[in-house]
Design an enzyme around this catalytic site. Structure first.
Site, PDB file in Angstrom:
ATOM      1  N   LEU A 277       0.873  -1.177   0.000  1.00  0.00           N
ATOM      2  CA  LEU A 277       0.000   0.000   0.000  1.00  0.00           C
ATOM      3  C   LEU A 277       0.907   1.224   0.000  1.00  0.00           C
ATOM      4  O   LEU A 277       1.961   1.218   0.642  1.00  0.00           O
ATOM      5  CB  LEU A 277      -0.890   0.036   1.250  1.00  0.00           C
ATOM      6  CG  LEU A 277      -1.995  -1.027   1.382  1.00  0.00           C
ATOM      7  CD1 LEU A 277      -2.733  -0.845   2.704  1.00  0.00           C
ATOM      8  CD2 LEU A 277      -2.970  -0.960   0.213  1.00  0.00           C
ATOM      9  N   ASP A 278       0.509   2.285  -0.709  1.00  0.00           N
ATOM     10  CA  ASP A 278       1.279   3.525  -0.674  1.00  0.00           C
ATOM     11  C   ASP A 278       1.401   4.015   0.763  1.00  0.00           C
ATOM     12  O   ASP A 278       0.543   3.735   1.607  1.00  0.00           O
ATOM     13  CB  ASP A 278       0.573   4.613  -1.501  1.00  0.00           C
ATOM     14  CG  ASP A 278       0.562   4.300  -2.982  1.00  0.00           C
ATOM     15  OD1 ASP A 278       1.424   3.519  -3.432  1.00  0.00           O
ATOM     16  OD2 ASP A 278      -0.310   4.830  -3.695  1.00  0.00           O
ATOM     17  N   ARG A 279       2.459   4.780   1.027  1.00  0.00           N
ATOM     18  CA  ARG A 279       2.692   5.305   2.375  1.00  0.00           C
ATOM     19  C   ARG A 279       1.449   5.991   2.947  1.00  0.00           C
ATOM     20  O   ARG A 279       1.067   5.775   4.098  1.00  0.00           O
ATOM     21  CB  ARG A 279       3.852   6.313   2.346  1.00  0.00           C
ATOM     22  CG  ARG A 279       4.135   6.939   3.714  1.00  0.00           C
ATOM     23  CD  ARG A 279       4.843   8.284   3.565  1.00  0.00           C
ATOM     24  NE  ARG A 279       6.215   8.137   3.126  1.00  0.00           N
ATOM     25  CZ  ARG A 279       7.248   8.011   3.947  1.00  0.00           C
ATOM     26  NH1 ARG A 279       7.064   8.007   5.250  1.00  0.00           N
ATOM     27  NH2 ARG A 279       8.460   7.896   3.471  1.00  0.00           N
TER      28      ARG A 279
ATOM     29  N   ARG B 108      -5.605   5.905  -7.937  1.00  0.00           N
ATOM     30  CA  ARG B 108      -5.266   7.325  -7.990  1.00  0.00           C
ATOM     31  C   ARG B 108      -5.317   7.848  -9.430  1.00  0.00           C
ATOM     32  O   ARG B 108      -5.850   8.929  -9.697  1.00  0.00           O
ATOM     33  CB  ARG B 108      -3.892   7.548  -7.360  1.00  0.00           C
ATOM     34  CG  ARG B 108      -3.858   7.172  -5.884  1.00  0.00           C
ATOM     35  CD  ARG B 108      -2.449   7.122  -5.316  1.00  0.00           C
ATOM     36  NE  ARG B 108      -1.833   8.436  -5.264  1.00  0.00           N
ATOM     37  CZ  ARG B 108      -0.589   8.655  -4.815  1.00  0.00           C
ATOM     38  NH1 ARG B 108       0.144   7.637  -4.386  1.00  0.00           N
ATOM     39  NH2 ARG B 108      -0.092   9.871  -4.798  1.00  0.00           N
TER      40      ARG B 108
END
Length: 312
Positions: free
Chosen positions: A148-150, A249
């Site tokens: 998962l992205d930060r 996104r």
């Protein structure tokens, strides 16, 4: 399955009179942990000090630390205990939802890296879980299944063996039964549900973008449904058919409704300091038992707060 945690982790250690008092040293200048210990514990040998680290006998600011190259900062306190005790390090930015011999399922907070790159040495989910499994055996490891992205929060799985990692990655499309996110996006999405399909490519600056030319990149399919909306924001339920880098996104930007606080992909507003994206549900077939397991987390309160009734 909100809480099916087989793991009972002690939250801290106790000290009794029969134990040898711990040694403590204050860090005066930056450097790596192993070199610091070699200096402070001289003439103790390198192998002996590595054993202290492996057995969880070294703490930095009360956090058990086992990495030889852990970076130290001036002002930190390094503690060395003579006695080997099983002390679980406090987990920061994540909560273990489930653990057995094959897997660890966590709920990751926003701001925490899943795994560090070569240039990053900060705290990550991977590093904390590695320390967690090594409490029982210093040789234990964990293996990455997905990321998962930060600034994206939510449910993640890690494997506890290379065998499980390989099996799950090879059959990921069939093993994962449901992967649902919630996204807070800018503006009112008028179409209550829809599907976005494109081919994702990456620029030299590592930014993803859509190509609508068939087979020009990695095919990505995202399904969405509006949960709630007002003139400023829409809360969407998002289901992934594919799992590409930054897929949601990019697709929300393509939809004309970028994710809140996502300046990289077109957002104009910043209602909060985090990204408006949360991995809410993950359901998968257990690699050993074959049982379908489903983990669901709450929608972040920050997302819901954008829909409070405005004063008349």
């Amino acid at each position: 399955m909100r809480s099916n945690n087989k793991t009972k982790r002690p939250q801290g250690g106790t000290f009794n009179r029969n134990q040898t008092p711990p040694k403590q040293f204050k860090v005066t200048e930056g450097g790596e942990l192993l070199l610091f210990l070699l200096d402070k514990l001289s003439p103790q040998g390198r192998n002996s000090i590595k054993s202290l680290l492996a057995h969880g006998q070294v703490s930095v600011d009360d956090r058990v630390e086992k990495l030889y190259n852990h970076p130290l900062k001036p002002g930190q306190i390094v503690t060395i205990r003579k006695d080997r005790t099983t002390v679980a390090p406090v987990l920061v930015g994540l909560k273990i939802l489930f653990e057995d011999d094959d897997l660890i399922v966590i709920n990751k907070d926003t701001g925490l890296l899943s795994i560090a790159t070569e240039k990053e040495t900060e705290l990550t989910a991977y590093r904390q879980l590695t320390a967690h499994v090594r409490l029982h055996d210093p040789k234990n490891r964990i293996f990455v299944l997905h990321r998962l992205d930060r600034d994206t929060s939510g449910v993640m799985i890690f494997a506890k063996s290379e065998r499980v990692q390989q099996k799950m990655q090879d059959g990921w499309k069939d093993i994962v039964k449901e992967r649902m996110y919630v996204a807070l996006v800018e503006g009112m999405v008028k179409k209550t549900q829809g599907t976005i399909s494109s081919w994702l490519k990456e620029t030299s600056t590592l930014k993803m973008y859509s190509s609508f030319t068939p087979n020009d990149g990695q095919h990505a399919v995202t399904h969405y449904k509006v949960i709630q909306a007002n003139r400023n924001y829409s809360l969407l339920e998002v289901h992934l058919e594919t799992g590409r880098k930054n897929q949601i996104r990019v697709h929300m930007q393509d939809l004309g409704h970028p994710i809140a606080s996502d300046k990289k992909y077109g957002s104009k507003t910043k209602p909060f300091s985090r990204l408006g994206l949360h991995a809410r549900v993950l359901a998968f077939e257990h690699p050993t038992s074959g049982q379908v397991m489903r983990f669901e987390t709450d929608i972040p309160k920050q997302f819901l707060s954008q829909f409070r009734e405005e004063p008349k």
